[in-house]
Design a protein around this motif. Structure first.
Motif, PDB file in Angstrom:
ATOM      1  N   GLN A 144       0.842  -1.197   0.000  1.00 43.14           N
ATOM      2  CA  GLN A 144       0.000   0.000   0.000  1.00 43.14           C
ATOM      3  C   GLN A 144       0.872   1.239   0.000  1.00 43.14           C
ATOM      4  O   GLN A 144       1.355   1.668   1.033  1.00 43.14           O
ATOM      5  N   ASP A 145       1.112   1.765  -1.187  1.00 40.41           N
ATOM      6  CA  ASP A 145       1.823   3.039  -1.237  1.00 40.41           C
ATOM      7  C   ASP A 145       1.056   3.949  -2.190  1.00 40.41           C
ATOM      8  O   ASP A 145       0.008   3.585  -2.717  1.00 40.41           O
ATOM      9  N   GLU A 146       1.620   5.121  -2.380  1.00 39.99           N
ATOM     10  CA  GLU A 146       0.894   6.106  -3.169  1.00 39.99           C
ATOM     11  C   GLU A 146       0.567   5.600  -4.569  1.00 39.99           C
ATOM     12  O   GLU A 146      -0.490   5.867  -5.125  1.00 39.99           O
ATOM     13  N   GLY A 147       1.512   4.812  -5.102  1.00 42.01           N
ATOM     14  CA  GLY A 147       1.341   4.330  -6.474  1.00 42.01           C
ATOM     15  C   GLY A 147       0.269   3.279  -6.621  1.00 42.01           C
ATOM     16  O   GLY A 147      -0.086   2.909  -7.736  1.00 42.01           O
ATOM     17  N   SER A 148      -0.220   2.756  -5.515  1.00 45.21           N
ATOM     18  CA  SER A 148      -1.213   1.683  -5.643  1.00 45.21           C
ATOM     19  C   SER A 148      -2.644   2.168  -5.429  1.00 45.21           C
ATOM     20  O   SER A 148      -3.573   1.377  -5.425  1.00 45.21           O
ATOM     21  N   VAL A 149      -2.812   3.475  -5.264  1.00 42.94           N
ATOM     22  CA  VAL A 149      -4.165   4.002  -5.017  1.00 42.94           C
ATOM     23  C   VAL A 149      -5.008   3.957  -6.295  1.00 42.94           C
ATOM     24  O   VAL A 149      -4.563   4.391  -7.364  1.00 42.94           O
ATOM     25  N   VAL A 150      -6.187   3.373  -6.172  1.00 43.55           N
ATOM     26  CA  VAL A 150      -7.146   3.361  -7.287  1.00 43.55           C
ATOM     27  C   VAL A 150      -8.528   3.746  -6.741  1.00 43.55           C
ATOM     28  O   VAL A 150      -8.697   3.871  -5.532  1.00 43.55           O
ATOM     29  N   TYR A 151      -9.463   3.887  -7.651  1.00 41.91           N
ATOM     30  CA  TYR A 151     -10.812   4.327  -7.260  1.00 41.91           C
ATOM     31  C   TYR A 151     -11.852   3.374  -7.826  1.00 41.91           C
ATOM     32  O   TYR A 151     -11.671   2.819  -8.904  1.00 41.91           O
ATOM     33  N   LEU A 152     -12.922   3.190  -7.071  1.00 41.00           N
ATOM     34  CA  LEU A 152     -14.071   2.492  -7.636  1.00 41.00           C
ATOM     35  C   LEU A 152     -14.800   3.507  -8.511  1.00 41.00           C
ATOM     36  O   LEU A 152     -15.043   4.638  -8.062  1.00 41.00           O
ATOM     37  N   ARG A 153     -15.127   3.122  -9.724  1.00 36.72           N
ATOM     38  CA  ARG A 153     -15.676   4.138 -10.646  1.00 36.72           C
ATOM     39  C   ARG A 153     -16.958   4.768 -10.082  1.00 36.72           C
ATOM     40  O   ARG A 153     -17.833   4.070  -9.574  1.00 36.72           O
ATOM     41  N   PRO A 154     -17.037   6.104 -10.185  1.00 32.86           N
ATOM     42  CA  PRO A 154     -18.257   6.784  -9.738  1.00 32.86           C
ATOM     43  C   PRO A 154     -19.294   6.898 -10.854  1.00 32.86           C
ATOM     44  O   PRO A 154     -20.400   7.382 -10.623  1.00 32.86           O
ATOM     45  N   GLU A 155     -18.915   6.500 -12.065  1.00 34.71           N
ATOM     46  CA  GLU A 155     -19.860   6.468 -13.189  1.00 34.71           C
ATOM     47  C   GLU A 155     -19.301   5.472 -14.195  1.00 34.71           C
ATOM     48  O   GLU A 155     -18.092   5.194 -14.200  1.00 34.71           O
ATOM     49  N   THR A 156     -20.173   4.922 -15.029  1.00 33.36           N
ATOM     50  CA  THR A 156     -19.681   3.946 -16.003  1.00 33.36           C
ATOM     51  C   THR A 156     -19.128   4.636 -17.252  1.00 33.36           C
ATOM     52  O   THR A 156     -18.389   4.044 -18.025  1.00 33.36           O
ATOM     53  N   ALA A 157     -19.499   5.912 -17.429  1.00 33.31           N
ATOM     54  CA  ALA A 157     -19.223   6.615 -18.683  1.00 33.31           C
ATOM     55  C   ALA A 157     -17.748   6.623 -19.076  1.00 33.31           C
ATOM     56  O   ALA A 157     -17.408   6.443 -20.254  1.00 33.31           O
ATOM     57  N   GLN A 158     -16.852   6.833 -18.092  1.00 31.07           N
ATOM     58  CA  GLN A 158     -15.442   6.998 -18.467  1.00 31.07           C
ATOM     59  C   GLN A 158     -14.878   5.745 -19.131  1.00 31.07           C
ATOM     60  O   GLN A 158     -14.008   5.823 -19.999  1.00 31.07           O
TER      61      GLN A 158
END
Ligand code: ATP
Length: 451
Positions: A144-158
């Motif tokens: 767990q470092d800065e480079g491993s941060v991801v997000y659960l998509r807040p919309e499908t559009a992207q």
């Protein structure tokens, strides 16, 4: 009219009682913003999604499908602007410690008794509003470092924009054309609530329709009307729907026009779907951040441009909820109040219930044979338990449009009765003609009784 009797409490209670939707993790006391869909809820929401797909993929030849990943490269959200700007204004109350959306204070309830709108009670002490990013963050991989941060998509559009190039290359699509997708999205909403209307985990049905820049206005008008009409065709009363254009101060900075399809929920007019004219903002951003050329090049004329995008973005849960609310009705039958869901037959979780009048004399055997034949074509259910009147009521409550009753005459002349949920008429139909008759009825245009 359904609008006279329906309340959110009645919908929540029916959904729980009949297994449409349950509060999630209930054995642990529940987790406020999450709901689980039970058997009939899954069937209903699947039908909603199937009709959405149908209207785009089957009834048109300029829309193609996609199912992209929930976890995407984190640069996606830098490029899209979500990392910097996907925020809601948050206020805390220093007294009751509750949190509210500053722009939706009228929907909030202060934590003190008697509960008032936040800020209106004598002890309310609200902080200044500060921006709160709605994206859920997690990490990928074992470190767990800065480079491993991801997000659960807040919309499908992207996910659609990230794949745009594939569709130009492999699907050989040229504007105007659309890419559609259905999937889960996640938002750390400050105040989830109103049942499945606002959750932290929900399903979206989104399409990006890519057009030559000079056609954007025409297609925007087209999709606004087409999406409005989709709800009406599936049985929502037109006077419970409206198209509301965003005011200038509501518009995203890149949008030249956005209109919401709003539905008159029991909690008032609320957004069901947004249709936005997004210009070429997203493709421009992703082209810049990815250093890829995302232009469309017309091989015949040599013309090249970044297409503009019209986006109809709907919520599958909000749509299912709107269909449920609009379908909910109560009437009187033989002195008893009946709860009935007058759902469009295409959306009804079960199309036909097969009910032997008695559990003997060969009736269950004939009923099973009918179920075996019908289930090849339709979602059917067999029920032999209890008085026939009670079994009809159970089917009315889940919105089953037709109940097939097998009685002593059925064994003699091989006919059954078909009871209509809305008109309550009973018609005798030969068993051999039953499947065809139900399919014919299913294909007929339908509108709510009395509309
Ligand atoms: P709102 O203003 O109600 O928060 P929004 O304008 O942020 O909604 P969009 O970003 O336009 O919503 O998302 C498209 C659709 O996704 C909405 O019209 C709605 O049907 C659905 N949706 C958005 N947020 C939620 C949520 N928290 N729970 C359920 N459905 C949602």
């Amino acid at each position: 009219m359904a609008s006279d009797v329906v309340t959110m409490e009645k919908i929540v209670s029916l959904c729980k009682r009949r297994g449409f939707v349950f509060p999630s993790s209930e054995i642990y006391g529940g987790i406020g913003s999450s709901y689980d869909y039970g058997h009939y809820g899954v069937l209903l929401k699947n039908n909603v999604k199937a009709q959405w797909w149908r209207s785009l993929l089957q009834e048109r030849d300029d829309v193609v499908a996609l199912d992209s990943a929930i976890i995407q490269h984190p640069r996606t959200w830098e490029a899209s602007g979500h990392l910097a700007g996907f925020t809601d204004p948050l206020v805390d109350c220093r007294t009751c410690k509750h949190r509210f959306r500053a722009d939706k204070l009228e929907d909030g309830q202060c934590g003190e008794k008697p509960s008032k709108r936040p800020g209106e009670g004598p002890n309310c002490d609200l902080t200044e509003a500060r921006n709160f990013n709605l994206m859920f963050q997690t990490t990928v991989g074992p470190v767990q470092d800065e480079g491993s941060v991801v997000y659960l998509r807040p919309e499908t559009a992207q996910g659609i924009f990230l794949n745009f190039k594939h569709y130009l290359q492999f699907a050989r699509k040229k504007p105007p054309f659309g890419i559609a997708q259905i999937g889960k999205s996640f938002r750390n909403e400050i105040t989830p609530g109103n049942f499945v209307f606002r959750m932290r985990e929900f399903e979206q049905m989104e399409m990006e329709f890519f057009v030559p820049p000079d056609q954007a206005g025409t297609w925007y008008e087209f999709w606004k009307q087409a999406r409005f009409d989709w709800y009406v065709k599936l049985g929502i009363r037109a006077d419970h729907l409206r198209l509301r254009p965003h005011d200038a101060d509501e518009l995203s900075h890149y949008s030249t026009g956005t209109s919401d399809v709003e539905y008159l929920y029991p909690i008032g007019w609320q957004e069901l779907e947004g249709i936005a004219n997004r210009g070429n903002y997203d493709l421009t951003q992703h082209a810049e951040y990815s250093r890829q050329n995302l232009e469309y090049v017309d091989t015949a004329s040599g013309e090249r441009y970044l297409p503009h995008v019209i986006e109809p973005a709907a919520g599958a849960d909000r749509a299912a909820l709107a269909f449920l609310c609009d379908a909910y009705d109560e009437d009187q039958i033989e002195g008893e109040t009946r709860t009935v869901l007058r759902l469009h037959p295409l959306l009804a979780p079960v199309k036909a219930a097969v009910l032997p009048l008695v559990k003997k004399d060969g009736q269950p055997e004939l009923a099973h044979a009918i179920v075996a034949e019908l289930r090849d074509r339709l979602q059917v259910e067999y029920d032999e338990g209890g008085a026939i009147g009670r079994r009809y009521r159970r089917q009315d409550e889940i919105g089953t449009p037709w109940s097939i009753t097998i009685d002593h005459q059925s064994l003699e002349d091989h006919t059954v009765t078909v009871r209509d949920r809305d008109t309550l008429t009973q018609e005798r139909v030969p068993v051999d003609a039953l499947a065809g008759e139900l399919e014919r009825r299913l294909r007929e245009p339908w509108s709510p009784p009395g509309d």
